[in-house]
Motif scaffolding. Sequence first.
Motif, PDB file in Angstrom:
ATOM      1  N   LEU A 172     -45.410  67.031 160.123  1.00 12.84           N
ATOM      2  CA  LEU A 172     -44.940  67.562 158.849  1.00 12.84           C
ATOM      3  C   LEU A 172     -46.032  68.338 158.120  1.00 12.84           C
ATOM      4  N   LEU A 173     -47.265  67.869 158.205  1.00 17.44           N
ATOM      5  CA  LEU A 173     -48.343  68.586 157.514  1.00 17.44           C
ATOM      6  C   LEU A 173     -48.638  69.937 158.157  1.00 17.44           C
ATOM      7  N   ALA A 174     -48.215  70.126 159.415  1.00 12.81           N
ATOM      8  CA  ALA A 174     -48.371  71.448 160.019  1.00 12.81           C
ATOM      9  C   ALA A 174     -47.542  72.486 159.264  1.00 12.81           C
ATOM     10  N   ILE A 175     -46.413  72.058 158.708  1.00  9.09           N
ATOM     11  CA  ILE A 175     -45.601  72.961 157.887  1.00  9.09           C
ATOM     12  C   ILE A 175     -46.363  73.341 156.627  1.00  9.09           C
ATOM     13  N   PHE A 176     -46.988  72.345 155.994  1.00  4.01           N
ATOM     14  CA  PHE A 176     -47.806  72.598 154.809  1.00  4.01           C
ATOM     15  C   PHE A 176     -48.933  73.576 155.112  1.00  4.01           C
ATOM     16  N   PHE A 177     -49.596  73.401 156.257  1.00  2.00           N
ATOM     17  CA  PHE A 177     -50.709  74.278 156.605  1.00  2.00           C
ATOM     18  C   PHE A 177     -50.232  75.649 157.071  1.00  2.00           C
ATOM     19  N   PHE A 178     -48.996  75.755 157.545  1.00  2.00           N
ATOM     20  CA  PHE A 178     -48.437  77.069 157.854  1.00  2.00           C
ATOM     21  C   PHE A 178     -48.317  77.896 156.572  1.00  2.00           C
ATOM     22  N   VAL A 179     -47.805  77.269 155.521  1.00  2.00           N
ATOM     23  CA  VAL A 179     -47.730  77.952 154.227  1.00  2.00           C
ATOM     24  C   VAL A 179     -49.129  78.300 153.731  1.00  2.00           C
ATOM     25  N   ALA A 180     -50.085  77.380 153.932  1.00  2.00           N
ATOM     26  CA  ALA A 180     -51.475  77.665 153.535  1.00  2.00           C
ATOM     27  C   ALA A 180     -52.025  78.857 154.300  1.00  2.00           C
ATOM     28  N   GLY A 181     -51.674  78.969 155.589  1.00  2.00           N
ATOM     29  CA  GLY A 181     -52.132  80.103 156.380  1.00  2.00           C
ATOM     30  C   GLY A 181     -51.565  81.419 155.882  1.00  2.00           C
ATOM     31  N   ILE A 182     -50.287  81.418 155.524  1.00  2.00           N
ATOM     32  CA  ILE A 182     -49.670  82.620 154.959  1.00  2.00           C
ATOM     33  C   ILE A 182     -50.350  83.004 153.654  1.00  2.00           C
ATOM     34  N   GLU A 183     -50.628  82.009 152.822  1.00  2.00           N
ATOM     35  CA  GLU A 183     -51.293  82.261 151.540  1.00  2.00           C
ATOM     36  C   GLU A 183     -52.700  82.800 151.756  1.00  2.00           C
ATOM     37  N   LEU A 184     -53.398  82.246 152.734  1.00  2.00           N
ATOM     38  CA  LEU A 184     -54.734  82.759 153.062  1.00  2.00           C
ATOM     39  C   LEU A 184     -54.671  84.217 153.491  1.00  2.00           C
ATOM     40  N   LYS A 185     -53.694  84.551 154.349  1.00  2.00           N
ATOM     41  CA  LYS A 185     -53.565  85.918 154.833  1.00  2.00           C
ATOM     42  C   LYS A 185     -53.324  86.876 153.666  1.00  2.00           C
ATOM     43  N   HIS A 186     -52.450  86.480 152.751  1.00  2.00           N
ATOM     44  CA  HIS A 186     -52.159  87.337 151.595  1.00  2.00           C
ATOM     45  C   HIS A 186     -53.385  87.507 150.708  1.00  2.00           C
ATOM     46  N   GLY A 217     -50.576  75.090 162.523  1.00  2.00           N
ATOM     47  CA  GLY A 217     -49.834  75.668 161.404  1.00  2.00           C
ATOM     48  C   GLY A 217     -50.604  76.780 160.728  1.00  2.00           C
ATOM     49  N   VAL A 218     -51.900  76.567 160.530  1.00  2.00           N
ATOM     50  CA  VAL A 218     -52.735  77.593 159.901  1.00  2.00           C
ATOM     51  C   VAL A 218     -52.786  78.845 160.765  1.00  2.00           C
ATOM     52  N   LEU A 219     -53.007  78.669 162.066  1.00  2.00           N
ATOM     53  CA  LEU A 219     -53.095  79.817 162.964  1.00  2.00           C
ATOM     54  C   LEU A 219     -51.803  80.617 162.961  1.00  2.00           C
ATOM     55  N   LEU A 220     -50.664  79.938 162.966  1.00  2.00           N
ATOM     56  CA  LEU A 220     -49.382  80.628 162.936  1.00  2.00           C
ATOM     57  C   LEU A 220     -49.225  81.423 161.646  1.00  2.00           C
ATOM     58  N   GLY A 221     -49.687  80.862 160.533  1.00  2.00           N
ATOM     59  CA  GLY A 221     -49.614  81.584 159.267  1.00  2.00           C
ATOM     60  C   GLY A 221     -50.527  82.785 159.239  1.00  2.00           C
ATOM     61  N   LEU A 222     -51.709  82.658 159.844  1.00  2.00           N
ATOM     62  CA  LEU A 222     -52.683  83.747 159.806  1.00  2.00           C
ATOM     63  C   LEU A 222     -52.275  84.932 160.673  1.00  2.00           C
TER      64      LEU A 222
END
Length: 452
Positions: free
Chosen positions: A88-102, A254-259
């Motif tokens: 579940l926290l991978a979902i949280f870190f996916f959003v964090a990755g998207i936010e980092l990219k932005h 999750g972070v990598l997917l967001g980035l």
Amino acid sequence: MPANSPRPRATGSTRVLARGSWHETQRITAALRTETVGGALLLLAALAALVWANTPWRESYAALRDLHVGPSALHLDLSVGHWAADGLLAIFFFVAGIELKHEFTRGDLSDLRKATVPVAAACAGVVLPALIFLGVGMIGGADGDVLRGWAIPTATDIAFALAVLAVIGTHLPSALRSFLLTLAVVDDLIAITIIAVAYTESLQALALLGALVPLAAFAVATRRGWTSPWLLIPLALLTWGLVHASGVHATVAGVLLGLVTPVDVGHRLEHVVRPVSAGVAVPLFAFFAAGVTVVGGGFGQAVTDPAAQGVVAGLVLGKFIGILGATWLLARFTRAELDSDLAWADIAGLSLLAGIGFTVSLLVGELAYGAGSDRDDHVKMAVLLGSLLAAVLASVVLRSRNRHYARVAEREAEDLDLDGVPDVYEHDGVHTPGEDTTDGTRRLDEGRRTQP
């Protein structure tokens, strides 16, 4: 100079916590609204877990948390608590990755002058709590096992902090919320790096290399605009599974997917995924992570544990000294200066608020000491206590500042133009799509007509 006149700015100076552009403010406001609701759910979930874990039925809570589900053939026969932390926290870190990219491509962190202060404050807000934790541990004669938890007090829980800020700060300047979010983004990046490097005990290189294949496919698909969940979800799950098998904590997937997600696509995915993260994933993780037994001597044992003492000191003192100190030093010895609309008391309150460490702190505690161990329970209590103390102290400071800004708001009429854009985000009464200037206002296209 009149008392209410803005302070003169030095030539070439950069304002610390200056108001951003109207477009960026709208985006941040929408994100913060979701995180604030998520913070309230996070608090309720943690309280429910604490209550259940301290009733005569506490064994049923532990049985549910430790229930194993999943295919053992794929090495995914995990406990429910483990699924919450890794899955579940991978979902949280996916959003964090998207936010980092932005933030690093289009947000405040894309401008070196604007990024300097939040990056420096975030770094100091990580280093000081870690040093204080180590210092407390060494003074208390702690062994190497205790010192493994040095990273526990380094993370700020943005959802929890924003929930507190929403209750106590109805009139606080939006720049404070924006700064808190930007600081938390950098904080998350550092925390992710710490988790990947410091708490990876064994590495399966073949599995990690294999994760690059579905990760690359995910990047290609999103770049081409192929956003069907029937395509992206299997690729994301495969990436997650291979990262998990590699020995690196699965939340890094999750972070990598967001980035690797393009910013425009990321905004659309974030709109869908952020409510799931804030409203489901993080509260469920909190429910299975925060249930520690306080009755029966558990609290007494925790307060004498050097690890727990270091966590409380790191969250309450380390975050405050690190963030406030770094911001003041930059304003004192560089061309950066505090925005004329703010006071140092605002920064002090925000620095205290950043001491609310919950989600990532609980996760690092499990990684450092082992989920369900006595020391893990001790640091969980310390995270809860330290976060509570930070929230109370921040509330005292920020409520006073909130009353000040409320009085200012009463004296000033709300000035909204017919276009719905506040005048403070315009220059000479016009909101244009021009480039953002250094101080956050919008530069007019030459020759454009101004409104009367």
